[in-house]
Design an enzyme around this catalytic site. Structure first.
Site, mmCIF file in Angstrom:
data_model
loop_
_atom_site.group_PDB
_atom_site.id
_atom_site.type_symbol
_atom_site.label_atom_id
_atom_site.label_comp_id
_atom_site.label_asym_id
_atom_site.label_seq_id
_atom_site.Cartn_x
_atom_site.Cartn_y
_atom_site.Cartn_z
ATOM 1 N N CYS A 1 -8.212 2.800 -14.782
ATOM 2 C CA CYS A 1 -7.174 3.049 -15.649
ATOM 3 C C CYS A 1 -5.895 2.247 -15.052
ATOM 4 O O CYS A 1 -6.251 1.005 -14.867
ATOM 5 C CB CYS A 1 -6.873 4.515 -15.769
ATOM 6 N N GLU B 1 -14.458 9.720 -13.664
ATOM 7 C CA GLU B 1 -14.504 10.814 -13.109
ATOM 8 C C GLU B 1 -14.273 12.341 -14.122
ATOM 9 O O GLU B 1 -14.667 13.328 -13.628
ATOM 10 C CB GLU B 1 -13.324 11.058 -11.990
ATOM 11 N N HIS C 1 -11.972 6.821 -17.690
ATOM 12 C CA HIS C 1 -11.781 7.858 -16.478
ATOM 13 C C HIS C 1 -13.300 8.148 -16.267
ATOM 14 O O HIS C 1 -13.642 9.199 -16.719
ATOM 15 C CB HIS C 1 -10.940 8.881 -16.670
ATOM 16 N N VAL D 1 -10.786 34.559 -3.488
ATOM 17 C CA VAL D 1 -11.834 33.533 -2.913
ATOM 18 C C VAL D 1 -11.128 32.834 -1.973
ATOM 19 O O VAL D 1 -11.602 32.532 -0.534
ATOM 20 C CB VAL D 1 -12.416 32.732 -4.149
#
Length: 510
Positions: free
Chosen positions: A82, A171, A169, A226
């Site tokens: 990008c 990802e 993108h 967590v």
């Protein structure tokens, strides 16, 4: 340890940490560095490749972030994503300008030429776009390899110099073949093997903690969630009895949470646990506060003050452990990313804090944290607890927090989580919880008029908290939740379901 490394130069885009995560998913170590990291420091990392991320900025803006152009002459592959592609083009002699046809969301990519980065992929595929500028002139030696209906230059390459760029993108999961594109870059173009896994991370983190702490003592801010559970266990493996865990009941916990934490960590895991009942103290500090950022910072500061007090009781302690993870850092903003909300683990800490921080998970995403926890032998019932914000119910009771509102929300939230568990959806749903807004509405119950609070149910599906889709819960399940809440929780006469994804919303309301 000598390992393959990909440097990800961060220009502040929304999805940037996802890039590092996708690279790691392919067993290649990735490290994010600020975009203005010096050329010498980048070279010192001995990277096998560099990835330039997206950015909210424009390359033709007055203060456009840039990197040292010498990275394009290192002789290693570079992938611009990008903004990263536009920056590469601009710095190498091309030209970028605002486009009359902007692209946000899904688009169809058409390959216009053969390229290693698209090896084995169809000529047409769905990709995720988020840009308002376009390349109108290519640098010397570059070629166009893909386009969309609104973007004639959607991918470029200079194979001789192993320089590649994509306007979309890869990802983001919405890019159907995004992982294949990243895989092709790492293995076909860069020739990497994939020699990193989380066992390496654990051993390196333990060694780093040992070297940093030495013989000094460490205080852990344990919530039972967590992140803090994995952080505490990791530090405990590094320094053993030098670690003291402090669990603070701030009155903002979920139903039954305090007793569960004590049972698990003090009784089952045999950790040195100090319990602090600070419910009245936190509520007093939050009285009259309505603005979310102020609430977060007050909660963060009060936590630190309590830990400092406990430190005084315990004697000399120099370090504080926090379960900060990557999404916390992303949403708290970097120099080029806009702040979405501060996290009490990051931006909400007071400047005069009397500790040095240890944040062993700050480079990991939630799914990676769970994998580390599994390798450390932490019980599944802890690892698969749903994410819970550091400020707790303090940011789920919208605007001012009170004891009455917290009790209402606690009961409603317990019902939501109970029904999700009964439906067998605990591992499918990223988060499911209740929110109490600062309004009341008219209703009728038992032939009488009521004027009570609504409860908003929020349930999302995600992999990493960076993006999230609304969970399409069965209508029957929502109906059961709604009927139970209005019948079992005093002060509630209406239930709504939030169907907003992220973006545009965040997972939490505040």
């Amino acid at each position: 340890m000598n390992k393959e490394t990909v440097v990800v130069l961060d220009f502040g885009g929304q999805y940037n940490q996802l890039i590092a995560r996708r690279v790691r998913e392919l067993s290649v170590y990735s490290e994010m560095l600020p975009y203005d990291t010096s050329y010498e420091e980048i070279v010192a990392k001995k990277p096998q490749a560099i990835i330039l991320t997206g950015s909210p900025a424009s390359v033709h803006g007055g203060e456009a972030p840039g990197c040292d152009p010498r990275v394009f002459s290192l002789g290693i592959p570079v992938l611009g994503i990008c903004y990263g592609m536009q920056l590469m083009a601009e710095q190498m002699g091309g030209k970028v300008q605002p486009s009359s046809l902007r692209e946000y969301g899904r688009a169809v990519l058409q390959l216009t030429g053969k390229d290693e980065i698209f090896k084995g992929l169809p000529d047409e595929m769905q990709v995720w776009m988020s840009h308002g500028d376009t390349i109108i002139s290519l640098p010397e030696g570059f070629r166009i390899t893909a386009s969309t209906a609104n973007c004639p230059v959607a991918a470029i390459s200079c194979p001789q110099r192993r320089l590649y760029g994509v306007q979309f993108h890869p990802e983001v999961r919405h890019s159907t073949y995004g992982m294949d594109i990243i895989r092709n870059f790492l293995f076909e173009i860069c020739g990497l093997r994939g020699d990193w896994d989380l066992s390496d991370f654990i051993s390196e983190a333990i060694e780093e903690i040992k070297n940093k702490v030495g013989k000094k003592r460490v205080l852990c801010a344990l919530s039972g969630g967590v992140d803090s559970s994995v952080a505490a266990t990791l530090v405990h493996q590094a320094v053993g009895e030098q670690l003291v865990c402090v669990f603070v009941d701030n009155g903002l916990l979920r139903k039954g949470e305090a007793s569960q934490v004590i049972d698990t960590f003090a009784k089952e895991m045999k950790m040195n646990l100090v319990f602090v009942d600070a419910r009245e103290r936190f509520l007093a500090k939050l009285a009259g506060i309505t603005e979310p950022e102020r609430k977060r910072k007050i909660i963060g500061e009060e936590f630190i003050r309590i830990f400092e007090e406990e430190k005084a009781k315990l004697g000399e302690i120099d370090y504080l452990v926090q379960g900060t993870i990557y999404p916390d850092i992303v949403e708290s903003g970097t120099s080029t990313a806009q702040t979405i909300k501060s996290h009490h683990n990051v931006g909400g800490l007071p400047e005069d804090m009397d500790f040095q921080l240890i944040e062993p998970l700050r480079l990991l995403f939630k799914d990676e944290v769970r994998l580390v926890g599994e390798k450390l032998g932490i019980p599944a019932e802890i690892l698969w607890r749903q994410p819970f914000p550091g400020p707790g119910l303090g940011v789920r009771v919208l605007e001012e927090v009170s004891f009455e509102k917290l009790e209402i929300l606690r009961e409603a939230d317990a019902i939501v989580r109970d029904e999700i568990k009964k439906a067998g959806l605990e591992r499918e749903i990223w988060q499911a919880f209740a929110v109490l807004p600062p309004v009341r509405s008219v209703g009728v119950m038992g032939d009488a008029r009521t004027y009570a609070y609504p409860i908003i149910i929020r349930a999302v599906i995600s992999e990493d908290a960076m993006t999230a889709e609304v969970a399409r819960l069965p209508w029957e399940l929502l109906d059961i939740m709604a009927r139970r809440i209005v019948n079992e929780v005093a002060g509630v006469n209406r239930v709504a379901y939030d169907i907003t994804s992220k973006p545009p919303g965040t997972i939490e309301w505040e």
